[in-house]
Design a protein around this motif. Structure first.
Motif, mmCIF file in Angstrom:
data_model
loop_
_atom_site.group_PDB
_atom_site.id
_atom_site.type_symbol
_atom_site.label_atom_id
_atom_site.label_comp_id
_atom_site.label_asym_id
_atom_site.label_seq_id
_atom_site.Cartn_x
_atom_site.Cartn_y
_atom_site.Cartn_z
ATOM 1 N N THR A 28 0.864 -0.977 -0.386
ATOM 2 C CA THR A 28 0.265 0.313 0.373
ATOM 3 C C THR A 28 0.590 1.170 0.448
ATOM 4 O O THR A 28 1.718 1.014 0.514
ATOM 5 C CB THR A 28 -0.415 -0.411 0.741
ATOM 6 O OG1 THR A 28 -1.657 -0.693 0.880
ATOM 7 C CG2 THR A 28 -1.640 1.438 1.235
ATOM 8 N N LEU A 29 0.196 2.325 -0.677
ATOM 9 C CA LEU A 29 1.209 3.151 -0.668
ATOM 10 C C LEU A 29 0.541 4.085 -0.304
ATOM 11 O O LEU A 29 -1.079 4.362 -0.481
ATOM 12 C CB LEU A 29 1.674 3.563 -2.798
ATOM 13 C CG LEU A 29 2.324 5.019 -2.465
ATOM 14 C CD1 LEU A 29 3.904 5.282 -1.712
ATOM 15 C CD2 LEU A 29 2.498 4.985 -3.861
ATOM 16 N N ILE A 30 0.486 5.734 0.926
ATOM 17 C CA ILE A 30 -0.083 6.642 1.012
ATOM 18 C C ILE A 30 0.814 7.745 0.461
ATOM 19 O O ILE A 30 1.890 8.188 0.803
ATOM 20 C CB ILE A 30 -0.254 6.402 2.426
ATOM 21 C CG1 ILE A 30 -0.631 5.290 2.918
ATOM 22 C CG2 ILE A 30 -0.819 7.860 3.291
ATOM 23 C CD1 ILE A 30 -0.579 5.251 4.529
ATOM 24 N N TRP A 31 0.158 8.856 -0.349
ATOM 25 C CA TRP A 31 0.726 9.866 -1.557
ATOM 26 C C TRP A 31 0.054 10.738 -0.590
ATOM 27 O O TRP A 31 -1.578 10.893 -0.418
ATOM 28 C CB TRP A 31 -0.170 9.633 -2.886
ATOM 29 C CG TRP A 31 0.895 10.741 -3.480
ATOM 30 C CD1 TRP A 31 -0.078 11.591 -3.429
ATOM 31 C CD2 TRP A 31 1.827 10.634 -4.246
ATOM 32 N NE1 TRP A 31 0.404 12.812 -4.344
ATOM 33 C CE2 TRP A 31 1.424 12.348 -5.025
ATOM 34 C CE3 TRP A 31 2.958 9.752 -4.236
ATOM 35 C CZ2 TRP A 31 2.399 12.305 -5.468
ATOM 36 C CZ3 TRP A 31 3.657 10.703 -5.381
ATOM 37 C CH2 TRP A 31 3.999 12.283 -5.677
ATOM 38 N N THR A 32 0.483 11.504 0.252
ATOM 39 C CA THR A 32 0.651 13.032 0.532
ATOM 40 C C THR A 32 1.493 14.170 -0.564
ATOM 41 O O THR A 32 1.974 13.982 -0.264
ATOM 42 C CB THR A 32 1.203 13.003 1.685
ATOM 43 O OG1 THR A 32 0.286 12.013 2.668
ATOM 44 C CG2 THR A 32 0.078 14.378 2.340
ATOM 45 N N GLN A 33 0.245 15.062 -0.268
ATOM 46 C CA GLN A 33 0.384 16.676 -1.793
ATOM 47 C C GLN A 33 0.905 17.626 -0.861
ATOM 48 O O GLN A 33 0.524 17.529 -0.064
ATOM 49 C CB GLN A 33 -0.133 17.170 -2.602
ATOM 50 C CG GLN A 33 -1.358 16.474 -3.398
ATOM 51 C CD GLN A 33 -0.388 16.395 -4.998
ATOM 52 O OE1 GLN A 33 0.877 16.718 -4.304
ATOM 53 N NE2 GLN A 33 -1.647 15.726 -5.438
ATOM 54 N N ASP A 34 1.875 18.504 -1.183
ATOM 55 C CA ASP A 34 2.505 19.074 -0.447
ATOM 56 C C ASP A 34 1.897 20.501 -0.455
ATOM 57 O O ASP A 34 0.607 20.046 -1.463
ATOM 58 C CB ASP A 34 4.441 19.635 -0.935
ATOM 59 C CG ASP A 34 4.970 19.517 -2.052
ATOM 60 O OD1 ASP A 34 3.499 19.877 -2.810
ATOM 61 O OD2 ASP A 34 5.592 19.967 -1.866
ATOM 62 N N ASP A 64 -3.754 10.282 -0.562
ATOM 63 C CA ASP A 64 -4.487 9.403 -1.742
ATOM 64 C C ASP A 64 -3.961 8.099 -1.145
ATOM 65 O O ASP A 64 -2.432 7.824 -1.029
ATOM 66 C CB ASP A 64 -4.428 9.386 -2.589
ATOM 67 C CG ASP A 64 -4.695 11.316 -3.501
ATOM 68 O OD1 ASP A 64 -5.892 11.092 -2.889
ATOM 69 O OD2 ASP A 64 -5.068 11.416 -4.522
ATOM 70 N N ILE A 65 -4.044 6.788 -1.273
ATOM 71 C CA ILE A 65 -3.520 5.647 -0.674
ATOM 72 C C ILE A 65 -4.208 4.645 -2.218
ATOM 73 O O ILE A 65 -5.689 5.025 -2.308
ATOM 74 C CB ILE A 65 -5.078 4.946 0.469
ATOM 75 C CG1 ILE A 65 -4.801 6.318 1.974
ATOM 76 C CG2 ILE A 65 -4.303 3.805 0.927
ATOM 77 C CD1 ILE A 65 -5.878 5.620 3.072
ATOM 78 N N TYR A 66 -3.320 4.135 -2.578
ATOM 79 C CA TYR A 66 -2.977 3.095 -3.262
ATOM 80 C C TYR A 66 -2.602 1.866 -2.962
ATOM 81 O O TYR A 66 -1.899 1.626 -2.156
ATOM 82 C CB TYR A 66 -2.292 3.741 -4.338
ATOM 83 C CG TYR A 66 -2.643 5.481 -5.370
ATOM 84 C CD1 TYR A 66 -3.420 5.005 -5.921
ATOM 85 C CD2 TYR A 66 -2.094 6.317 -3.896
ATOM 86 C CE1 TYR A 66 -3.864 6.664 -6.569
ATOM 87 C CE2 TYR A 66 -2.523 7.836 -4.954
ATOM 88 C CZ TYR A 66 -3.178 8.171 -5.869
ATOM 89 O OH TYR A 66 -3.461 8.481 -6.226
ATOM 90 N N THR A 67 -3.122 0.361 -3.062
ATOM 91 C CA THR A 67 -3.008 -0.556 -3.008
ATOM 92 C C THR A 67 -2.515 -1.042 -4.143
ATOM 93 O O THR A 67 -3.036 -1.525 -5.563
ATOM 94 C CB THR A 67 -4.221 -1.228 -2.453
ATOM 95 O OG1 THR A 67 -4.356 -0.953 -1.315
ATOM 96 C CG2 THR A 67 -3.451 -3.037 -2.058
ATOM 97 N N GLN A 81 -7.037 2.896 -6.808
ATOM 98 C CA GLN A 81 -7.103 3.583 -5.662
ATOM 99 C C GLN A 81 -7.854 2.737 -5.115
ATOM 100 O O GLN A 81 -9.329 3.095 -4.305
ATOM 101 C CB GLN A 81 -7.751 4.980 -6.109
ATOM 102 C CG GLN A 81 -7.225 6.228 -5.273
ATOM 103 C CD GLN A 81 -7.880 7.178 -6.261
ATOM 104 O OE1 GLN A 81 -8.723 7.427 -6.607
ATOM 105 N NE2 GLN A 81 -6.402 8.867 -5.979
ATOM 106 N N ALA A 82 -7.245 2.806 -3.178
ATOM 107 C CA ALA A 82 -8.108 2.538 -2.009
ATOM 108 C C ALA A 82 -9.183 3.324 -1.066
ATOM 109 O O ALA A 82 -9.829 3.521 -0.683
ATOM 110 C CB ALA A 82 -6.898 1.490 -0.594
ATOM 111 N N GLY A 83 -8.433 4.259 -1.456
ATOM 112 C CA GLY A 83 -9.320 5.892 -0.847
ATOM 113 C C GLY A 83 -8.051 7.461 -1.489
ATOM 114 O O GLY A 83 -7.138 7.185 -1.682
ATOM 115 N N ALA A 84 -9.403 8.556 -1.677
ATOM 116 C CA ALA A 84 -8.859 9.692 -2.426
ATOM 117 C C ALA A 84 -9.205 11.037 -1.523
ATOM 118 O O ALA A 84 -10.295 10.662 -0.649
ATOM 119 C CB ALA A 84 -9.961 9.403 -4.035
ATOM 120 N N ASP A 85 -8.503 11.810 -1.707
ATOM 121 C CA ASP A 85 -9.278 13.084 -1.227
ATOM 122 C C ASP A 85 -9.477 12.458 0.586
ATOM 123 O O ASP A 85 -9.915 13.185 1.143
ATOM 124 C CB ASP A 85 -9.957 13.806 -1.457
ATOM 125 C CG ASP A 85 -10.558 15.295 -0.749
ATOM 126 O OD1 ASP A 85 -9.353 16.057 0.596
ATOM 127 O OD2 ASP A 85 -11.511 15.528 -1.472
#
Length: 87
Positions: A28-34, A64-67, A81-85
């Motif tokens: 799982t990848l958790i992506w956070t925008q700066d 955003d969370i991706y698996t 995409q496991a979760g957006a916003d």
């Protein structure tokens, strides 16, 4: 396996060292925008649910969370995409 990235530039991912064919491998990848929107370039081996990569959420501190998983040593990674916003 969970990885977190707080973006500070456009990012191109490469997925390496998967399990051997016939064994499942996932992460799982958790992506956070700066404070600026950053683009993601995914490996061409990713087969996305719905046929195309989801949009990255725009806005500072948006999450955003991706698996991803593979069963063929990374020839195909199934992406979701496991979760957006989330933030």
């Amino acid at each position: 396996n969970v990885f977190t990235v707080t973006a500070d530039q456009a990012t191109e991912f490469a997925f390496t060292n998967p399990s051997a064919t016939g064994k499942s491998c996932a992460f799982t990848l958790i992506w956070t925008q700066d404070s600026s929107d950053r683009a993601i370039t995914w490996p061409t081996s990713v087969d996305w649910a719905g046929g195309s990569a989801p949009d990255v959420t725009s806005g500072a501190a948006k999450i955003d969370i991706y698996t991803f998983f593979t069963i063929d040593a990374g020839t195909i990674w199934y992406g979701f995409q496991a979760g957006a916003d989330m933030g």
